[in-house]
Design an enzyme around this catalytic site. Sequence first.
Site, PDB file in Angstrom:
ATOM      1  N   ALA A 135      10.961  11.774  -9.638  1.00 30.43           N
ATOM      2  CA  ALA A 135      11.485  12.328 -10.880  1.00 30.43           C
ATOM      3  C   ALA A 135      12.066  13.727 -10.669  1.00 30.43           C
ATOM      4  CB  ALA A 135      10.360  12.380 -11.918  1.00 30.43           C
TER       5      ALA A 135
ATOM      6  N   VAL B  58       2.973   4.154  -2.693  1.00 30.64           N
ATOM      7  CA  VAL B  58       2.446   5.105  -3.685  1.00 30.64           C
ATOM      8  C   VAL B  58       1.922   4.368  -4.918  1.00 30.64           C
ATOM      9  CG1 VAL B  58       2.959   7.242  -4.871  1.00 30.64           C
ATOM     10  CG2 VAL B  58       4.262   6.626  -2.870  1.00 30.64           C
TER      11      VAL B  58
ATOM     12  N   ALA C 270       0.861  -1.204   0.000  1.00 28.84           N
ATOM     13  CA  ALA C 270       0.000   0.000   0.000  1.00 28.84           C
ATOM     14  C   ALA C 270       0.881   1.231   0.000  1.00 28.84           C
ATOM     15  CB  ALA C 270      -0.929  -0.015   1.214  1.00 28.84           C
TER      16      ALA C 270
ATOM     17  N   HIS D   7      -9.540  34.860  -4.287  1.00 30.77           N
ATOM     18  CA  HIS D   7     -10.799  34.237  -3.856  1.00 30.77           C
ATOM     19  C   HIS D   7     -11.748  34.123  -5.044  1.00 30.77           C
ATOM     20  CE1 HIS D   7     -14.188  33.207  -1.332  1.00 30.77           C
ATOM     21  NE2 HIS D   7     -14.906  34.099  -1.998  1.00 30.77           N
TER      22      HIS D   7
ATOM     23  N   VAL E  89       2.685 -10.685   2.579  1.00 26.09           N
ATOM     24  CA  VAL E  89       2.523 -11.718   1.553  1.00 26.09           C
ATOM     25  C   VAL E  89       3.731 -12.657   1.581  1.00 26.09           C
ATOM     26  CG1 VAL E  89       2.286 -12.150  -0.911  1.00 26.09           C
ATOM     27  CG2 VAL E  89       1.104 -10.215   0.130  1.00 26.09           C
TER      28      VAL E  89
ATOM     29  N   ASP F 210      17.350   7.990  -9.210  1.00 28.94           N
ATOM     30  CA  ASP F 210      16.947   6.831  -8.401  1.00 28.94           C
ATOM     31  C   ASP F 210      18.117   5.924  -8.026  1.00 28.94           C
ATOM     32  OD1 ASP F 210      14.353   7.676  -8.616  1.00 28.94           O
ATOM     33  OD2 ASP F 210      13.581   5.849  -9.550  1.00 28.94           O
TER      34      ASP F 210
HETATM   35  P1  FAD Z   1      14.825   6.152 -14.825  1.00 27.89           P
HETATM   36  O1  FAD Z   1      13.638   6.988 -15.140  1.00 27.89           O
HETATM   37  O2  FAD Z   1      14.598   4.755 -14.415  1.00 27.89           O
HETATM   38  O3  FAD Z   1      15.762   6.197 -16.127  1.00 27.89           O
HETATM   39  C1  FAD Z   1      16.933   5.474 -16.201  1.00 27.89           C
HETATM   40  C2  FAD Z   1      17.201   5.191 -17.670  1.00 27.89           C
HETATM   41  O4  FAD Z   1      18.524   4.677 -17.804  1.00 27.89           O
HETATM   42  C3  FAD Z   1      16.272   4.124 -18.259  1.00 27.89           C
HETATM   43  O5  FAD Z   1      15.795   4.532 -19.511  1.00 27.89           O
HETATM   44  C4  FAD Z   1      17.178   2.903 -18.409  1.00 27.89           C
HETATM   45  O6  FAD Z   1      16.796   2.058 -19.485  1.00 27.89           O
HETATM   46  C5  FAD Z   1      18.501   3.581 -18.698  1.00 27.89           C
HETATM   47  N1  FAD Z   1      19.694   2.769 -18.405  1.00 27.89           N
HETATM   48  C6  FAD Z   1      19.973   2.067 -17.279  1.00 27.89           C
HETATM   49  N2  FAD Z   1      21.206   1.494 -17.369  1.00 27.89           N
HETATM   50  C7  FAD Z   1      21.696   1.840 -18.592  1.00 27.89           C
HETATM   51  C8  FAD Z   1      22.900   1.568 -19.264  1.00 27.89           C
HETATM   52  N3  FAD Z   1      23.883   0.856 -18.703  1.00 27.89           N
HETATM   53  N4  FAD Z   1      23.067   2.057 -20.525  1.00 27.89           N
HETATM   54  C9  FAD Z   1      22.096   2.824 -21.118  1.00 27.89           C
HETATM   55  N5  FAD Z   1      20.929   3.118 -20.499  1.00 27.89           N
HETATM   56  C10 FAD Z   1      20.737   2.657 -19.248  1.00 27.89           C
HETATM   57  N6  FAD Z   1       7.981   9.945  -9.611  1.00 27.89           N
HETATM   58  C11 FAD Z   1       7.456  11.179  -9.470  1.00 27.89           C
HETATM   59  O7  FAD Z   1       8.180  12.109  -9.114  1.00 27.89           O
HETATM   60  N7  FAD Z   1       6.128  11.406  -9.730  1.00 27.89           N
HETATM   61  C12 FAD Z   1       5.300  10.427 -10.115  1.00 27.89           C
HETATM   62  O8  FAD Z   1       4.113  10.668 -10.348  1.00 27.89           O
HETATM   63  C13 FAD Z   1       5.821   9.117 -10.270  1.00 27.89           C
HETATM   64  N8  FAD Z   1       5.037   8.104 -10.656  1.00 27.89           N
HETATM   65  C14 FAD Z   1       5.568   6.857 -10.833  1.00 27.89           C
HETATM   66  C15 FAD Z   1       4.719   5.815 -11.206  1.00 27.89           C
HETATM   67  C16 FAD Z   1       5.238   4.541 -11.389  1.00 27.89           C
HETATM   68  C17 FAD Z   1       4.316   3.428 -11.805  1.00 27.89           C
HETATM   69  C18 FAD Z   1       6.625   4.318 -11.195  1.00 27.89           C
HETATM   70  C19 FAD Z   1       7.202   2.948 -11.420  1.00 27.89           C
HETATM   71  C20 FAD Z   1       7.463   5.339 -10.803  1.00 27.89           C
HETATM   72  C21 FAD Z   1       6.945   6.616 -10.607  1.00 27.89           C
HETATM   73  N9  FAD Z   1       7.736   7.679 -10.179  1.00 27.89           N
HETATM   74  C22 FAD Z   1       7.195   8.921 -10.007  1.00 27.89           C
HETATM   75  C23 FAD Z   1       9.181   7.502  -9.925  1.00 27.89           C
HETATM   76  C24 FAD Z   1       9.980   8.019 -11.135  1.00 27.89           C
HETATM   77  O9  FAD Z   1       9.582   7.304 -12.279  1.00 27.89           O
HETATM   78  C25 FAD Z   1      11.463   7.845 -10.888  1.00 27.89           C
HETATM   79  O10 FAD Z   1      11.822   8.507  -9.689  1.00 27.89           O
HETATM   80  C26 FAD Z   1      12.268   8.437 -12.030  1.00 27.89           C
HETATM   81  O11 FAD Z   1      11.950   7.837 -13.255  1.00 27.89           O
HETATM   82  C27 FAD Z   1      13.774   8.273 -11.777  1.00 27.89           C
HETATM   83  O12 FAD Z   1      14.479   8.856 -12.812  1.00 27.89           O
HETATM   84  P2  FAD Z   1      15.941   8.329 -13.240  1.00 27.89           P
HETATM   85  O13 FAD Z   1      16.315   9.150 -14.415  1.00 27.89           O
HETATM   86  O14 FAD Z   1      16.816   8.313 -12.057  1.00 27.89           O
HETATM   87  O15 FAD Z   1      15.729   6.819 -13.669  1.00 27.89           O
HETATM   88  P1  NAD Z   2       6.830   1.920  -1.565  1.00 32.77           P
HETATM   89  O1  NAD Z   2       8.093   1.732  -0.835  1.00 32.77           O
HETATM   90  O2  NAD Z   2       6.185   3.272  -1.578  1.00 32.77           O
HETATM   91  O3  NAD Z   2       5.730   0.907  -0.990  1.00 32.77           O
HETATM   92  C1  NAD Z   2       5.937  -0.468  -0.925  1.00 32.77           C
HETATM   93  C2  NAD Z   2       5.063  -1.048   0.159  1.00 32.77           C
HETATM   94  O4  NAD Z   2       5.087  -2.463   0.035  1.00 32.77           O
HETATM   95  C3  NAD Z   2       5.539  -0.717   1.567  1.00 32.77           C
HETATM   96  O5  NAD Z   2       4.500  -0.097   2.275  1.00 32.77           O
HETATM   97  C4  NAD Z   2       5.918  -2.079   2.152  1.00 32.77           C
HETATM   98  O6  NAD Z   2       5.646  -2.187   3.528  1.00 32.77           O
HETATM   99  C5  NAD Z   2       5.051  -3.030   1.341  1.00 32.77           C
HETATM  100  N1  NAD Z   2       5.549  -4.415   1.284  1.00 32.77           N
HETATM  101  C6  NAD Z   2       6.813  -4.839   1.037  1.00 32.77           C
HETATM  102  N2  NAD Z   2       6.878  -6.197   1.037  1.00 32.77           N
HETATM  103  C7  NAD Z   2       5.622  -6.653   1.293  1.00 32.77           C
HETATM  104  C8  NAD Z   2       5.042  -7.945   1.422  1.00 32.77           C
HETATM  105  N3  NAD Z   2       5.753  -9.062   1.271  1.00 32.77           N
HETATM  106  N4  NAD Z   2       3.717  -8.039   1.691  1.00 32.77           N
HETATM  107  C9  NAD Z   2       2.970  -6.926   1.825  1.00 32.77           C
HETATM  108  N5  NAD Z   2       3.478  -5.660   1.710  1.00 32.77           N
HETATM  109  C10 NAD Z   2       4.779  -5.523   1.444  1.00 32.77           C
HETATM  110  O7  NAD Z   2       7.120   1.409  -3.057  1.00 32.77           O
HETATM  111  P2  NAD Z   2       6.264   1.509  -4.389  1.00 32.77           P
HETATM  112  O8  NAD Z   2       4.852   1.844  -4.125  1.00 32.77           O
HETATM  113  O9  NAD Z   2       6.595   0.257  -5.128  1.00 32.77           O
HETATM  114  O10 NAD Z   2       6.935   2.725  -5.131  1.00 32.77           O
HETATM  115  C11 NAD Z   2       8.329   2.717  -5.476  1.00 32.77           C
HETATM  116  C12 NAD Z   2       8.858   4.103  -5.614  1.00 32.77           C
HETATM  117  O11 NAD Z   2       8.297   4.748  -6.749  1.00 32.77           O
HETATM  118  C13 NAD Z   2       8.550   4.955  -4.416  1.00 32.77           C
HETATM  119  O12 NAD Z   2       9.746   5.176  -3.732  1.00 32.77           O
HETATM  120  C14 NAD Z   2       8.012   6.233  -4.943  1.00 32.77           C
HETATM  121  O13 NAD Z   2       8.839   7.308  -4.547  1.00 32.77           O
HETATM  122  C15 NAD Z   2       8.058   6.113  -6.451  1.00 32.77           C
HETATM  123  N6  NAD Z   2       6.738   6.519  -6.983  1.00 32.77           N
HETATM  124  C16 NAD Z   2       6.334   7.808  -6.799  1.00 32.77           C
HETATM  125  C17 NAD Z   2       5.088   8.188  -7.223  1.00 32.77           C
HETATM  126  C18 NAD Z   2       4.642   9.596  -7.009  1.00 32.77           C
HETATM  127  O14 NAD Z   2       5.491  10.436  -6.752  1.00 32.77           O
HETATM  128  N7  NAD Z   2       3.354   9.894  -7.105  1.00 32.77           N
HETATM  129  C19 NAD Z   2       4.236   7.272  -7.824  1.00 32.77           C
HETATM  130  C20 NAD Z   2       4.661   5.966  -7.964  1.00 32.77           C
HETATM  131  C21 NAD Z   2       5.933   5.603  -7.546  1.00 32.77           C
END
Ligand code: FAD
Ligand code: NAD
Length: 475
Positions: A327, A191, A189, A451, A245, A319
């Site tokens: 992001a 994000v 549960a 407002h 789980v 990340d």
């Molecule tokens: P990434 O976006 O993962 O980019 C890394 C890139 O490097 C990838 O394209 C990968 O293929 C490439 N790469 C890796 N190794 C190599 C290599 N050796 N050679 C060439 N290329 C390589 N964050 C928010 O702030 N707001 C949100 O609403 C949000 N929503 C999310 C929803 C979901 C479902 C998920 C999974 C994540 C979300 N996040 C959100 C988190 C956000 O996506 C990450 O924090 C962000 O993408 C990190 O950016 P980054 O550039 O560090 O890595």
């Molecule tokens: P998270 O760390 O937010 O949540 C994972 C949850 O899974 C935790 O609460 C943990 O206790 C639970 N968990 C772990 N193992 C478990 C098990 N065996 N059984 C039941 N529960 C278990 O991770 P996420 O939701 O996967 O998101 C990953 C990252 O992506 C976050 O760090 C977040 O910053 C980023 N993200 C950001 C946004 C946003 O900014 N709106 C949206 C999506 C993702």
Amino acid sequence: MTDQFDVIVIGGGPAGYPAAIRAAQNKLAVACIDEWRNFDGSRAFGGTCLNAGCIPSKALLESSELFQRAKQEFATHGIKVGEVTLDLAAMQKRRASIVKTMTGGILALFKSNGVVGLQGHGLLTAANRVEFTAPDGTKSALTAKDVILASGAAPIRLKTVPHDGVHIVDSWNALEFDAVPPRLGVIGAGVIGLELGSVWRRLGSTVTVLEATEQFLPMVDQAIAKEAMRHFKKLGLDIKLGANVTGASVDNGVVNCVYSTAQGEQKLQVDKLVVAVGRRPYTQDLLAEGTGVKLDPRGFIQVDDHCRTSVPHVWAVGDVVRGPMLAHKGKEEGIMVADLIAGRFGEVNYKVIPNVIYTAPEIAWVGQTEEQVKASGRAYKVGSFPFAASGRARAMEAAQGMAKVVSAVDNDEILGIHVIGPLAGELIAEAVLAMEYSASTEDLQRTIHAHPTLSEAIHEAALAVDKRAIDGINR
Ligand code: FAD
Ligand code: NAD
């Protein structure tokens, strides 16, 4: 193509591509290498965020919320529509087209800034050497004065819950379902679990979220988390806390999931199971033997406050390094590093990073929660304001939630601002700016807010800190 650059960025996500653009704006010769491949095999810059994270999830959150509002809310506005039905294929087509436009936009930005975009694999072989492998397998040796590692993160997989990409899936798979699963299970549960659970619940799934911890949203101010739980229950999300789980298997297209609670072992049958238990830094095949770049015990690339790794002229951002996986955090790190490389000023204020959970209502915050301030021992005061008292929220039929300001008693410093309510993710920008400029609570109180707007809720919450709210009851 030249093989000599001032800066090579490995990774073209929201941390890497802004670093490349800023470095080019600083008149440096830059290449950005990215290996992202979509399910259909196509390549795209933008990393997780644009291809499989922030952008596609927000597209579906928006569409599914509109679907829900059309069904449940239009009549309240006096709007009669016929039967509201779902065309998931069209919804997914829209999601895909937004992603395509946004990722294509990066190529245009690279072109206009003079960044060389290279699609393929990057391997750091020495402090200033990178081996680039093109999609056809051709290898070339590139050199750069500085290298920025921005390789991102990957979903954590549970050994006992074997991923098959069809029934037991990760967040990327769950963004691309082509049918609404009648029964959806979500592990975690956090994000991702809450955002994706909301999407599929609104589109018709029965959703069960299994969360190992007893506390709901521990990183969120607990008054806000409590309010959030109420709304998620109303939406119909069945969130089971203290549910760890321990295993899952697929039998005849049905997922059998096992979890343990204080009452003992429990079972859950679903059609799809999304594993959303966090993400891990991704460094696979990134560092050749002997580069000297150190990882910390959790696998993150070790960096200082300015994102310098253990090797001079090698930097790491996003990340793949410590800090929240967001992001905008990665983007600011990328920009900071590109400016530092060019000899300019660069800094990231890690204390003032906004967080947003894009559920309905949205949850957003910056700074410390009330619980964190309490634990620090600093004397504090709190003010809050409910959206039920906001004329704009009422007009929007979105009068749910509240804004809350936590301030220091000694010097009136704003320590944290927390919002659950309509467009909280937009509202938090004001709070971030106030904290970035070290505004006092009184500064916020004396700032004129238009407002009727939702932003008045933050104004009134700031006034409530000193029991001077006008439109709300001071407690
Ligand atoms: P990434 O976006 O993962 O980019 C890394 C890139 O490097 C990838 O394209 C990968 O293929 C490439 N790469 C890796 N190794 C190599 C290599 N050796 N050679 C060439 N290329 C390589 N964050 C928010 O702030 N707001 C949100 O609403 C949000 N929503 C999310 C929803 C979901 C479902 C998920 C999974 C994540 C979300 N996040 C959100 C988190 C956000 O996506 C990450 O924090 C962000 O993408 C990190 O950016 P980054 O550039 O560090 O890595
Ligand atoms: P998270 O760390 O937010 O949540 C994972 C949850 O899974 C935790 O609460 C943990 O206790 C639970 N968990 C772990 N193992 C478990 C098990 N065996 N059984 C039941 N529960 C278990 O991770 P996420 O939701 O996967 O998101 C990953 C990252 O992506 C976050 O760090 C977040 O910053 C980023 N993200 C950001 C946004 C946003 O900014 N709106 C949206 C999506 C993702």
